[in-house]
Design a protein around this motif. Structure first.
Motif, PDB file in Angstrom:
ATOM      1  N   LYS A   1      12.580  14.194  11.460  1.00  0.00           N
ATOM      2  CA  LYS A   1      13.077  12.893  11.945  1.00  0.00           C
ATOM      3  C   LYS A   1      11.925  11.993  12.409  1.00  0.00           C
ATOM      4  CE  LYS A   1      17.771  14.162  13.276  1.00  0.00           C
ATOM      5  NZ  LYS A   1      18.713  14.459  14.386  1.00  0.00           N
ATOM      6  N   ALA A   2      10.888  12.610  12.981  1.00  0.00           N
ATOM      7  CA  ALA A   2       9.745  11.818  13.462  1.00  0.00           C
ATOM      8  C   ALA A   2       8.785  11.452  12.331  1.00  0.00           C
ATOM      9  CB  ALA A   2       8.998  12.602  14.548  1.00  0.00           C
ATOM     10  N   GLY A   3       9.046  11.968  11.110  1.00  0.00           N
ATOM     11  CA  GLY A   3       8.203  11.610   9.962  1.00  0.00           C
ATOM     12  C   GLY A   3       7.176  12.650   9.579  1.00  0.00           C
ATOM     13  N   GLY A   4       7.203  13.824  10.251  1.00  0.00           N
ATOM     14  CA  GLY A   4       6.261  14.892   9.906  1.00  0.00           C
ATOM     15  C   GLY A   4       4.832  14.568  10.325  1.00  0.00           C
ATOM     16  N   TYR A   5       3.914  15.363   9.814  1.00  0.00           N
ATOM     17  CA  TYR A   5       2.493  15.145  10.113  1.00  0.00           C
ATOM     18  C   TYR A   5       2.004  13.885   9.394  1.00  0.00           C
ATOM     19  CZ  TYR A   5       2.130  19.867  12.084  1.00  0.00           C
ATOM     20  OH  TYR A   5       2.278  20.980  12.869  1.00  0.00           O
ATOM     21  N   ALA A   6       1.116  13.142  10.029  1.00  0.00           N
ATOM     22  CA  ALA A   6       0.548  11.934   9.429  1.00  0.00           C
ATOM     23  C   ALA A   6      -0.603  12.332   8.512  1.00  0.00           C
ATOM     24  CB  ALA A   6       0.056  10.990  10.516  1.00  0.00           C
ATOM     25  N   ALA A   7      -0.408  12.151   7.202  1.00  0.00           N
ATOM     26  CA  ALA A   7      -1.392  12.626   6.229  1.00  0.00           C
ATOM     27  C   ALA A   7      -2.718  11.880   6.325  1.00  0.00           C
ATOM     28  CB  ALA A   7      -0.823  12.507   4.818  1.00  0.00           C
ATOM     29  N   ASN A   8      -2.700  10.665   6.858  1.00  0.00           N
ATOM     30  CA  ASN A   8      -3.941   9.881   6.938  1.00  0.00           C
ATOM     31  C   ASN A   8      -4.632  10.013   8.282  1.00  0.00           C
ATOM     32  OD1 ASN A   8      -2.053   8.589   8.444  1.00  0.00           O
ATOM     33  ND2 ASN A   8      -2.464   6.536   7.658  1.00  0.00           N
ATOM     34  N   SER A   9      -4.154  10.944   9.131  1.00  0.00           N
ATOM     35  CA  SER A   9      -4.740  11.103  10.466  1.00  0.00           C
ATOM     36  C   SER A   9      -5.780  12.215  10.463  1.00  0.00           C
ATOM     37  CB  SER A   9      -3.639  11.429  11.483  1.00  0.00           C
ATOM     38  OG  SER A   9      -4.218  11.752  12.730  1.00  0.00           O
ATOM     39  N   ILE A  10      -6.853  11.998  11.197  1.00  0.00           N
ATOM     40  CA  ILE A  10      -7.906  13.016  11.272  1.00  0.00           C
ATOM     41  C   ILE A  10      -7.611  14.019  12.394  1.00  0.00           C
ATOM     42  CG2 ILE A  10      -9.514  11.933  12.926  1.00  0.00           C
ATOM     43  CD1 ILE A  10     -11.717  12.496  10.805  1.00  0.00           C
ATOM     44  N   GLY A  11      -6.657  13.666  13.282  1.00  0.00           N
ATOM     45  CA  GLY A  11      -6.234  14.566  14.361  1.00  0.00           C
ATOM     46  C   GLY A  11      -4.738  14.768  14.281  1.00  0.00           C
ATOM     47  N   GLU A  12      -4.304  15.478  13.248  1.00  0.00           N
ATOM     48  CA  GLU A  12      -2.881  15.552  12.911  1.00  0.00           C
ATOM     49  C   GLU A  12      -2.035  16.235  13.982  1.00  0.00           C
ATOM     50  OE1 GLU A  12      -5.240  17.332  11.299  1.00  0.00           O
ATOM     51  OE2 GLU A  12      -4.660  19.206  12.258  1.00  0.00           O
ATOM     52  N   ASP A  13      -2.614  17.195  14.738  1.00  0.00           N
ATOM     53  CA  ASP A  13      -1.799  17.918  15.721  1.00  0.00           C
ATOM     54  C   ASP A  13      -1.415  17.019  16.898  1.00  0.00           C
ATOM     55  OD1 ASP A  13      -4.454  17.855  16.330  1.00  0.00           O
ATOM     56  OD2 ASP A  13      -4.637  19.957  16.878  1.00  0.00           O
ATOM     57  N   MET A  14      -2.392  16.269  17.445  1.00  0.00           N
ATOM     58  CA  MET A  14      -2.062  15.345  18.535  1.00  0.00           C
ATOM     59  C   MET A  14      -1.143  14.229  18.025  1.00  0.00           C
ATOM     60  SD  MET A  14      -4.517  12.971  20.921  1.00  0.00           S
ATOM     61  CE  MET A  14      -3.777  11.764  22.044  1.00  0.00           C
ATOM     62  N   GLU A  15      -1.393  13.740  16.822  1.00  0.00           N
ATOM     63  CA  GLU A  15      -0.606  12.651  16.272  1.00  0.00           C
ATOM     64  C   GLU A  15       0.876  13.035  16.179  1.00  0.00           C
ATOM     65  OE1 GLU A  15      -1.101   9.618  15.687  1.00  0.00           O
ATOM     66  OE2 GLU A  15       0.620   9.114  14.424  1.00  0.00           O
ATOM     67  N   LEU A  16       1.162  14.289  15.766  1.00  0.00           N
ATOM     68  CA  LEU A  16       2.561  14.720  15.667  1.00  0.00           C
ATOM     69  C   LEU A  16       3.222  14.760  17.043  1.00  0.00           C
ATOM     70  CD1 LEU A  16       4.995  15.757  14.117  1.00  0.00           C
ATOM     71  CD2 LEU A  16       4.052  18.074  14.302  1.00  0.00           C
ATOM     72  N   VAL A  17       2.517  15.279  18.034  1.00  0.00           N
ATOM     73  CA  VAL A  17       3.097  15.374  19.382  1.00  0.00           C
ATOM     74  C   VAL A  17       3.386  13.965  19.933  1.00  0.00           C
ATOM     75  CG1 VAL A  17       2.683  16.117  21.756  1.00  0.00           C
ATOM     76  CG2 VAL A  17       1.996  17.586  19.859  1.00  0.00           C
ATOM     77  N   VAL A  18       2.452  13.037  19.728  1.00  0.00           N
ATOM     78  CA  VAL A  18       2.670  11.667  20.208  1.00  0.00           C
ATOM     79  C   VAL A  18       3.846  11.026  19.472  1.00  0.00           C
ATOM     80  CG1 VAL A  18       1.642   9.369  20.391  1.00  0.00           C
ATOM     81  CG2 VAL A  18       0.264  11.385  20.896  1.00  0.00           C
ATOM     82  N   LYS A  19       3.929  11.258  18.165  1.00  0.00           N
ATOM     83  CA  LYS A  19       5.050  10.709  17.387  1.00  0.00           C
ATOM     84  C   LYS A  19       6.388  11.248  17.887  1.00  0.00           C
ATOM     85  CE  LYS A  19       4.784  10.582  12.852  1.00  0.00           C
ATOM     86  NZ  LYS A  19       4.410  11.023  11.479  1.00  0.00           N
TER      87      LYS A  19
END
Length: 474
Positions: free
Chosen positions: A267-285
């Motif tokens: 629902k949040a859109g999954g991991y951001a493929a263009n992010s260099i810090g994908e783990d933090m990006e998912l938690v923030v999303k």
């Protein structure tokens, strides 16, 4: 002119001094919160609770996703450790993200993978999948071969393929203790779904004795660079994540070991493929999605589960890692900057984001400024010298005393490094931190800030050595 220079000098000195006092107060407060939390759980019979969880009908099955890009050195240990987990129902999905080494061949040979046809639902957009394999020995172990798209893309591929309601992300060089999954799932199950993600405690395995995916004996590495990372990991998990988790303020749970609800992640859109810090990006999303949809859910850090990972042993590799971590942190903060000091996002906007901007993102500027100020003070007047001495004492308090307090608290609670000599070695290394390790990491984080400003993205090749080759293989 001399008066003007003196005023400017005192202004910068005062600004750095105030910043350091704020940071030290914040860290000390977090350490106290961590102590209260640990003391509260210290006498609980955790083994009995684990056994109850193991037989609980409420325990949810988990898909374990292992993104792998050139992980030939440690991938077999990682998969073997997953096969030895004590958990009612799991499936293991290894996603080979276009490796150019022998990662896939080693896996096929070790676990007898055979190519199969399998239909799955593509809920998240990813790079094309080439082939799907299933182990002829372990029916619940899968290998997906796909075009290279980065770690986030590989994780999204694994999520599409996962058939269970929760998934666990594991780095290709990580090893789990046999009860790690049971422990990290505890807040999810006991909260009846209110907790939608949980991150586990990560330790450094360099130097330990590892065999067939199991850490047989924990012991410290001889490498000073690794010892400083051991201290850093302990301090970060002890001071930051325990206290932030208590108030649902966690913005980072380690990509090396974390569990998420598949439903909410999609629902949040999954991991951001263009992010260099994908783990933090998912938690923030996830936090942002929950707040914008007024959903009462939590993301927690669990101190008990232990995931063992491989730390860089060379300055050049560590430099790339820390530059990437800092750049990823700034990217996420900037991408979601509207959350900062926005009451709509509750404590995440009013506490977490300001803290991460001030302490984690801008910290290198203030701290490097402090180092330069101390050096310059020796060539200036008496009043600068007094300021410099005060700053130096604060740096020692910040860099060494708080680290030692974290080490002692961890030793009292978990006893991971059982010998007194190990503890004394770590305490001694803590006392040296402000003189060499801290300035280096500050420079690397500044480099990450510069990469963000000039929009340069560079993952960097993280060379692995493998766990079994580090310690004495039994």
């Amino acid at each position: 002119m001399e008066k003007f220079t003196e005023t400017i000098g005192l202004f910068f000195g005062s600004a750095i001094l105030i910043y350091m006092l704020i940071v030290i107060f914040a860290y000390t407060f977090m350490l106290v919160i961590a102590f209260i939390h640990i003391r509260k759980h210290y006498l609980l019979d955790k083994e009995e609770a684990d056994e109850e969880n193991l037989s609980s009908i409420n325990m949810k099955p988990i898909s374990i996703i292992v993104p792998a890009y050139n992980e030939e050195a440690g991938i077999l240990d990682t998969v073997h450790s997953l096969l030895s987990l004590r958990f009612p129902q799991t499936e293991v999905i290894i996603v080979n993200d276009g490796s150019t080494d022998s990662t896939q061949n080693k896996l096929i040979q070790e676990f007898k993978f055979l190519e199969v046809e399998k239909v799955y639902r593509q809920e998240l957009s990813t790079k094309p999948v080439k082939r799907i394999f299933q182990s002829a020995v372990y029916q619940g172990v899968w290998l997906i071969e796909k075009e290279n798209g980065g770690k986030a893309d590989a994780l999204n591929t694994g999520i599409n393929f996962a058939r269970f309601p929760y998934f666990c992300s594991i780095d290709g060089d990580s090893i789990l203790n046999e009860k790690s999954l049971l422990k990290v799932m505890n807040p999810i199950i006991s909260s009846d779904g209110e907790v939608i993600a949980a991150g586990g405690n990560v330790r450094i395995a360099n130097g330990s004795i590892v065999h067939s995916g199991t850490v047989r004996k924990t012991q410290l590495a001889k490498n000073s660079l690794v010892l400083m990372q051991v201290i850093e990991y302990l301090r970060a998990f002890m001071m930051g994540r325990i206290s932030f988790s208590k108030y649902n303020l966690v913005l980072i749970i380690s990509g090396a070991f974390s569990v998420f609800s598949k439903e909410w992640t999609v629902k949040a859109g999954g991991y951001a493929a263009n992010s260099i810090g994908e783990d933090m990006e998912l938690v923030v999303k996830l936090h942002r999605y929950l707040k914008e949809n007024k959903l009462k859910k939590r993301i927690e850090f669990v101190p008990d589960p232990v995931c063992w990972t491989e730390a860089p042993e060379k300055l050049s590799i560590l430099r790339k890692q820390r530059r990437r971590w800092h750049q990823g942190l700034i990217e996420s903060l900037w991408k979601h900057k509207r959350i900062t000091l926005n009451p709509k996002y509750g404590a995440i906007g009013m506490v977490s984001f300001p803290y991460f901007w001030l302490v984690e993102c801008l910290g290198p500027i203030f701290e490097l400024g402090g180092y330069l100020y101390i050096i310059a003070a020796f060539f200036l007047g008496e009043i600068y010298f007094e300021f410099a001495v005060l700053l130096a004492l604060l740096f020692i308090l910040y860099g060494s005393v708080l680290s030692i307090a974290s080490l002692l608290l961890d030793a009292w609670n978990k006893d991971v490094y059982p010998t007194k000599s190990d503890l004394f070695r770590l305490i001694f290394m803590s006392l040296t931190e402000v003189f060499w390790y801290k300035p280096l990491t500050l420079l690397w984080r500044m480099e990450g800030l510069m990469f963000f400003i000039i929009r340069r993205k560079e993952w960097g090749n993280m060379q692995r050595i493998g766990h079994s080759s580090k310690g004495q293989s039994i």
